[in-house]
Scaffold this motif. Sequence first.
Motif, PDB file in Angstrom:
ATOM      1  N   CYS A 111       6.088  29.073  45.364  1.00  0.00           N
ATOM      2  CA  CYS A 111       6.330  27.822  44.920  1.00  0.00           C
ATOM      3  C   CYS A 111       7.913  27.410  44.699  1.00  0.00           C
ATOM      4  CB  CYS A 111       5.776  27.595  43.578  1.00  0.00           C
ATOM      5  SG  CYS A 111       6.362  28.431  42.137  1.00  0.00           S
ATOM      6  N   SER A 112       8.794  28.505  44.881  1.00  0.00           N
ATOM      7  CA  SER A 112      10.042  28.224  44.619  1.00  0.00           C
ATOM      8  C   SER A 112      11.054  29.408  44.841  1.00  0.00           C
ATOM      9  CB  SER A 112      10.576  27.781  43.222  1.00  0.00           C
ATOM     10  OG  SER A 112      10.080  28.973  42.460  1.00  0.00           O
ATOM     11  N   THR A 133       9.930  20.965  46.077  1.00  0.00           N
ATOM     12  CA  THR A 133      10.172  22.341  45.973  1.00  0.00           C
ATOM     13  C   THR A 133      11.531  22.654  45.520  1.00  0.00           C
ATOM     14  OG1 THR A 133       8.792  22.656  47.817  1.00  0.00           O
ATOM     15  CG2 THR A 133      10.196  24.791  47.367  1.00  0.00           C
ATOM     16  N   PHE A 175       9.111  19.600  40.462  1.00  0.00           N
ATOM     17  CA  PHE A 175       7.830  19.924  40.640  1.00  0.00           C
ATOM     18  C   PHE A 175       6.919  18.601  40.453  1.00  0.00           C
ATOM     19  CE2 PHE A 175       8.580  24.469  40.182  1.00  0.00           C
ATOM     20  CZ  PHE A 175       7.920  25.011  41.553  1.00  0.00           C
TER      21      PHE A 175
END
Length: 316
Positions: free
Chosen positions: A279-280, A119, A114
């Motif tokens: 985000c992931s 990612t 990050f």
Amino acid sequence: MYKFPNRQTWQGRVDSKIDKDSFRIHQRVICNSTDDDFESAFCLVGFESDEGVRRNKGRIGAAKAPDEIRKSLGKLPYLFEDTASIIDVGNVVCEGESLEAAQAELADRVDQIFNKRSTPIILGGGHETLYGHYLGIRKYVGENTSIGIINIDAHFDLRQDSRPSSGTMFRQILEQDKQAGYLCLGIQPFGNTKSLFQVAEQLGCIYVLEESLALHNIQKQYGVIDQFCNQYDVIIVTLCTDSIASSAAPGVSAPSPFGLDPVVVRTLLRHIVAKENVCSFDISEVNPLLDENGRTTKLAAYLVAEVLHNFNNTVQ
């Protein structure tokens, strides 16, 4: 322990060495350490662990999955924009019974990714992968950012055992983090005790049963997903492969005869990962030692490719 990526893992058919439109993923993947300089990439990081599955009295073998998923993924066509770099940053390895240390190491690697404006795409491992994944997100975003976790799974994983395992992660998170929320898609009534349903209610979990996620009515559940995503600053997506029907995914720790259709899982992932605050992503519980002709590993690779292809609409 951290293991550097192995370029030899990425092999496959070569239709052209010049025409990029003919390339496959293995021809475009870059192998780097998380300590190297890069930014704005999808970073594949493996978590070689099934210690959590062993503690949860499941069938071990998921530690072999990260590299096997890479082998299948590398053979697929590269359909992404040139700006969508894919970097293999190696594996975190759980040595012996040192699960907690391995989860902390995974958290550090996720935080590093990050910090490089990239990612994390995490290849488990048992579903204990998710706890290290979560720790890395929390470390990066700080204490005041709310985190929503969307889990596609047949099981709540809300057990209260004497030691953390692949069945305890969400209870661990929800009891220690008041800024976290949990949505589980694909819950099977015969995969969870009455007590676990009660715990889910007590901890404020939102869940959708497997039978409510047939392809013909899946859009009815988009409202649940969208409302959940709107409540949190960032969203983590985790896929436990045992949520998928065992006819399509036989190589898992806990097969589900009445699991989700793979097309349903693909449709859910496409909808979820396109959201701006996702985000992931991680995928867990693929067990190559129990697989039939690599069917589950290949399915996992296709689902990872779908995530890469649809993530936040950054690739076409």
